[in-house]
Design an enzyme around this catalytic site. Structure first.
Site, PDB file in Angstrom:
ATOM      1  N   MET A   1      16.735  58.734  68.228  1.00  0.00           N
ATOM      2  CA  MET A   1      17.487  59.630  69.206  1.00  0.00           C
ATOM      3  C   MET A   1      18.212  58.643  70.275  1.00  0.00           C
ATOM      4  O   MET A   1      17.768  57.810  70.942  1.00  0.00           O
ATOM      5  CB  MET A   1      16.238  59.882  70.132  1.00  0.00           C
ATOM      6  N   GLN A  30      13.164  52.337  65.405  1.00  0.00           N
ATOM      7  CA  GLN A  30      13.625  52.132  67.033  1.00  0.00           C
ATOM      8  C   GLN A  30      14.328  53.427  67.457  1.00  0.00           C
ATOM      9  O   GLN A  30      14.177  54.474  66.789  1.00  0.00           O
ATOM     10  CB  GLN A  30      14.905  51.130  66.981  1.00  0.00           C
ATOM     11  N   ARG A  31      14.997  53.402  68.718  1.00  0.00           N
ATOM     12  CA  ARG A  31      15.502  54.440  69.306  1.00  0.00           C
ATOM     13  C   ARG A  31      14.757  55.815  69.429  1.00  0.00           C
ATOM     14  O   ARG A  31      14.970  56.740  69.140  1.00  0.00           O
ATOM     15  CB  ARG A  31      16.781  54.958  68.337  1.00  0.00           C
ATOM     16  N   MET A  32      13.539  55.475  70.165  1.00  0.00           N
ATOM     17  CA  MET A  32      12.851  56.578  70.752  1.00  0.00           C
ATOM     18  C   MET A  32      12.750  56.654  72.307  1.00  0.00           C
ATOM     19  O   MET A  32      11.582  56.725  72.603  1.00  0.00           O
ATOM     20  CB  MET A  32      11.191  56.232  69.950  1.00  0.00           C
ATOM     21  N   PRO A  33      13.768  56.796  72.996  1.00  0.00           N
ATOM     22  CA  PRO A  33      15.219  56.856  72.550  1.00  0.00           C
ATOM     23  C   PRO A  33      15.844  55.629  72.796  1.00  0.00           C
ATOM     24  O   PRO A  33      15.150  54.563  73.533  1.00  0.00           O
ATOM     25  CB  PRO A  33      15.749  57.989  73.739  1.00  0.00           C
TER      26      PRO A  33
END
Length: 149
Positions: A1, A30-33
């Site tokens: 995200m 990764q990117r959560m968010p």
């Protein structure tokens, strides 16, 4: 995200996002968010391990993590900051009433007064971390098959 166009898109400083009631993992990287610029209220999510980081960003984002349940599997640090020339030095990362299991940790930096930017008719009460399993019970990827989802 990934939230935010790119590091150079300064209009994203006005971005305000709420990330609520999600299940992340297992096997998320990764990117959560990941947030560029702007403000994110990350509330009542379940993090079941992460490889690189759970939340991160660049360009001085403000992140309020509230009522989340973080269960570390490998990497223990929840937050990743992309520092360096032009990437920002005025971060605001705040954890409020989060639960950290298996050594998970959240490195808070910046202003202690990070609050949601909700209008009165948009505001909601955040649940406690012990409610996260129930709040996210039906969250996650759809289990689809040949006959539909």
């Amino acid at each position: 995200m990934l939230l935010g166009h790119d590091d150079g898109f300064v209009r994203d400083k006005d971005m305000k996002v709420t990330v609520a009631f999600n299940r992340f993992g297992p096997n998320c990287i990764q990117r959560m968010p990941r947030i560029r610029h702007g403000y994110a209220h990350v509330v009542n999510n379940f993090y079941d391990g992460w490889r690189d980081y759970a939340m991160g960003g660049s360009m001085n984002p403000t992140i309020k993590s509230q009522g989340n349940l973080y269960v570390a599997v490998g990497n223990k640090e929840v937050i990743w900051k992309e520092d360096g020339p032009g990437r920002g030095t005025s971060w605001n990362l705040k954890s409020v009433n989060d639960a950290f299991i298996n050594g998970a940790s959240f490195r808070q930096v910046g202003s202690a007064g990070v609050s949601p930017h909700y209008k009165p008719d948009e505001a909601f009460a955040a649940g406690n971390p012990d409610q996260v399993h129930a709040l996210t019970r039906d969250a996650g990827a759809l289990r689809c098959h040949a006959n539909g989802c």
